[in-house]
Each structure stands twice: as structure tokens, then as C-alpha cells.
Design an enzyme around this catalytic site. Sequence first.
Site, short mmCIF file in Angstrom:
data_model
loop_
_atom_site.label_atom_id
_atom_site.label_comp_id
_atom_site.label_asym_id
_atom_site.label_seq_id
_atom_site.Cartn_x
_atom_site.Cartn_y
_atom_site.Cartn_z
N TYR A 2 -75.55 117.29 -57.07
CA TYR A 2 -74.98 118.56 -57.49
C TYR A 2 -75.76 119.13 -58.66
CZ TYR A 2 -72.72 116.18 -61.47
OH TYR A 2 -72.47 115.48 -62.62
N CYS A 3 -75.67 120.45 -58.84
CA CYS A 3 -76.24 121.15 -59.99
C CYS A 3 -75.37 122.38 -60.26
CB CYS A 3 -77.71 121.52 -59.77
SG CYS A 3 -78.00 122.63 -58.39
N THR A 4 -75.85 123.32 -61.05
CA THR A 4 -75.02 124.45 -61.47
C THR A 4 -74.63 125.35 -60.29
OG1 THR A 4 -76.16 124.44 -63.59
CG2 THR A 4 -74.86 126.39 -63.07
N ILE B 66 -71.60 123.58 -58.89
CA ILE B 66 -70.36 123.39 -59.64
C ILE B 66 -69.53 124.66 -59.65
CG2 ILE B 66 -69.40 122.77 -61.89
CD1 ILE B 66 -72.09 121.32 -62.42
#
Length: 611
Positions: free
Chosen positions: A223-225, A254
Site C-alpha cells: 500500500y501507499c498514499t 490509503i
Amino acid sequence: MDATAPLRGQDGKGGGGDGGRYGVLLYYKYAEIPDAPALAAFYEAHCRELALVGRVRVGPDGVNATLGGRMAALEKHVAEMSSNSLFEGTDFKLASCGDPVDERVARECGFNSLSVRLVKELVTLCSNPSLATPQITCAGRHLSAAEFHSVLQNVGTALDSEAPVKTNEVVVLDARNVYETRIGKFHVPNVETLDPEIRQYSDLPLWIDEHAEKLCGKSIMMYCTGGIRCEMASAYIRSKGEGFDNVFQLYGGIQRYLEQFPDGGYFEGKNFVFDHRISVGSLKENILGTCLLCGSSFDDYSSRCRCSHCRMLVLVCSTCQDSTKEYVCELCQKNGKQCCQTEFELIETSAYGKLVDINQIATSTIPRSNGSEQMKKLKILCLHGFRQNASNFKGRTSALAKKLKHIAELVFIDAPHELSFVYQPNSDYCCGRSSLPSGTPTRKFAWLVAPNSTCPTEQDWRIADAPFDPLQYQQQTDKLEESYAYIERAISQMGHIDGILGFSQGAAMAALFCRRQLTTCGSLKFRFGIFCSGYPAPVGDFDGEPIRLPSLHCFGNGEGNDRQIANRASSELMKQFDKGCCSVIEHNMGHIIPTRPPYIDQIKEFLSSFL
């Protein structure tokens, strides 16, 4: 709408005067762009028409956009882009929020103006040009926020009907930088969460290579932003072959997860974002971060405190900000860095300049009068000019190094591109007599070279193509990527540098390096820059927001004293930097770095502010 045609505005009306709510829009799209310049030109016109601000990056591989403005204008923009088949399936993440109120934060995040740039690639996963970029078609499988949550909730069941997953076979991998993970991350009981603790995204491949055993044979939940960093990183993991193919990424990042699970779900803390909001939390409003200095609960980056060594954002509470202005991030602390001291006794040292190899870079220190402790001087990386080398640039700056010996150590490296050996024939040559220089030619190097230039295969001389041309730098446009990676590697092997000094083409390269660092990493690897007889190189992008770095620009005045780099060219380079932290020295000494008063006193004054 034809995906190959430039996009057109729908109604010709701007979107900034409706007085409605403010919002932020994030989206990216990996796709082959038939005409990137035309698409960039559309963005420039269309976004200005709608009074949108923020950043848009257009490359041959797609588009990445972070935009702010009135919700009505952003909705018009989404409708326009959605009508183009090129953006079919794009996840437009639109959120309502408050107007930017902190001008300093808005400016630093690029939310006080519009910046549209053409780039070679949307995300630079690895700055080493010798490593092949992974194919985006090999990226990991997308999981919606609900699917991602379900997998985490039901570890021990299955990702799909044919792939049973045991608890110890699942890992969660955070693809973000360490300052982002410090205020928020996923936490799943009985599931290992891997935080690479990287300073910048381009450090991730090395971490993956060094920790392959933690990933091999596992089902990797990334996952990342907003999702874009996972695309390339997941493709890189899968490119490692057998045992690395079960990679899954949180689609929409996210941001989409918190929209689906407003109570936070398995995400603790806040989501760091790259706009004026700084961070976005869930309904839990729990604080995960802590103050760097006192350890109290704190997760507010609005003060924009940065590490004194690497310039990375750090969390410092208001009480600690009042007590000190010097900070050392946790990564620099691990490398033995300490806070800069403002008061110590200086004594003579003969090591005023050090010629170093890129693989053997030493650190000089100044002993205190009692000999019990050592304090570091400012370490300055020096980039020589075109057709020079580290050795002769060290010689030319020996007077400067000697006069700065109490406060600075100059380190020198050769540029990576070797040039052919050329000479100008003398008058005897025109009469038929040879004028071939005698002796072994000295190797000369460059940071940028003219297209189709070739490095010498043997030490032989050739006659220069033409007499000296003071505008020859305008043709030196190749090899930027290789030089950028070379300098980045040199800095990494040094451990740290405090500042960078460039002369002529070296100054142009230093500025390009600054621009690229801010574009790709959001922060710089040093605290200041000195640009002598520089010019804006005719390569890269110098049309964006000013480079936010304390800078000193030293060049000849407008009376023709520097016959190689015109005053106006150096002035243009100076304008690329934030004028609020920009100092200027104009002299009448020619194409050199002056060491006479009052010029040397001004250089010392500039450097003293960083001790």
C-alpha cells in the site's frame, strides 16, 4: 473523444468564481500517451481556465495529477478527462476540504500555483540508469479497499479460491517514505508489517533486494498514499522471478481505504498527503507519531521542520521548537550524525582541500583545543566545469579552499563522461607543419555533452571542430540521467554533505540535481548551494516553482568581464531559486571564483550561517 487528439474545454468558463467549497483531486493513469506535449499544453490551458492549482506530470507512460480548487471546477475537470478514452478506468479521488490557509505550507506543497511538466517517466523507482525499469504491465493485482480489508481480516483463509494463505505467509509492505509512515500505517494483529524506513522512493529497490528473504514465497500486500508508487514497486518485486509473483496492491491507496472505512479499519494514525492538508485522519483521531526530541505524542508536520543534514521532514513539537532549531532525523542518527554546533574554537589545519575518488571519500574534522573531541567542518561537494577534471579544479580553487580552511572542507569528483582530446592548431599548422601537442594528454570530463559525442577509445588527439565558442554550452544536452545517478551515488557513499558548489557547467548540473531531488524526493540531500558562473542548462525543466534551497550565486557583472558565461545567463539561473533565501555576488574578476575582499568575505558570511 479521440484519445490521440488534444483535449478541449467544454464550456469556456472558469471555475474559480463560484464561491463553492474547496477540494483536492488526485489521480494517475498509466497509458501510452501519443502526444505528451499536446496533452501538457491542454492541461496548462484547461486548468488555468478553471483556476486550478497544484501539480500535473505528463510523460510518455501516462499522467499523474494533484490539483486543488473549487469543487465545481474540479468536477468539470473530472468530467472533461473522463470523456477521453485515454482515461478510461481512471480512479479520480476527489475530496472536499478547507481552503489553503497557511501560505507557507501551500507554497511548499505547490498549492499556490499551477505546475505542469513534461517528464520522462511518472515515477522514478530507481535513479541508476544501468538498471532496467520494470514493465508496468507486470504490476501486482489490484485489490479494492473492501477486498484488501477482507484479506487482512481473514488471514488464514484465501486471497482467492485456489490460493490458500496461512498467517505466516502474508506480509504487509508499506511503499512510502519513513516520514510518512511515522504518523500512520496499517497494523494487523498476527501479521508482519514491513516498513522499509526509506528516505526517498528511489531507495526502495535496494531495500527490496537486501530483504528479498522476507518477501520470497509470501503473499505481499502493498500500500501507499494513492496507489501510484505501488504500481512500479510491485512490478519490480514481480520482476525478481519465481517466489515473488503473489503481489497485491491496495487500489486507490490509503485515501480510498479511509473513505471505505472512516473509522480507520486496520489503519492507525493519519495518512500523509502531498498537498496543503498535510495529513488526513480517520474518525479515531489517534496520534501515532512522536516528537523527535522529547518523545511526546505528536504528528503535526505543519511547522515543516527538517533534518539539518538531509532536509527530510521531522516531527518536532512546539515546545522543542522553541528550545532548538537544529534537528537530526532518525536515519541520520543511525549513521552517526549529530547536531551542528554554533560555538567552538577553530585552529589551523593543513587539510584545506581533499581530492577524493568516488569510492574513497573521507571526512575531515577540526579538533577542539583540548584535543578531546572533534567537530566537523562543513563538507562541500565541488563540481568542476566543462572539459575540466577534479584535479585541475582543485588546483584552481586552492586559494578559496585555503581561505575557507577553518570552516569548510572541499571534496572533488570527476564528472562521469570523459571527453575526447582536442587542440587548436597554431599558425605553423596552416603552413603545412604539424602542431600536434606533445606529451600525454590530460583526461577531461563533463556533466553534460553534445548529442552523438563519443568518449575516446585511445589517447589520441584531434583538431577542434571550431575555434572556441562561448555559447557551446547550449549544445550540451545529453547524459543528464547518468550524471544525476552518479552524483547521487557519490553523496550516498560520502555519508553526507552539507552543501554543493558548482562552477560553470558544474553549477548548471548542481541546479539540475536540486530540481530533480525536489521533484522526485520532495527534499534535498544538502543544506545550501553555491553556484559560480552558472547558467540554466538547456535540458530538464526550469519552468516550475522556485528551488527552495539557501543559495549563493557568484558571477561576473554585466560589463563583459566573464567572456564565457554571460551575466544574463547566470542571472537566469539565479531566478530559478527562491529569492527569499538567495544571495548574490557580482564581481569583475572574469570566469573564476573570486577570493579577494570583499567577495571572499561575502562567501564566508554565507557559509558561517550554516555552522
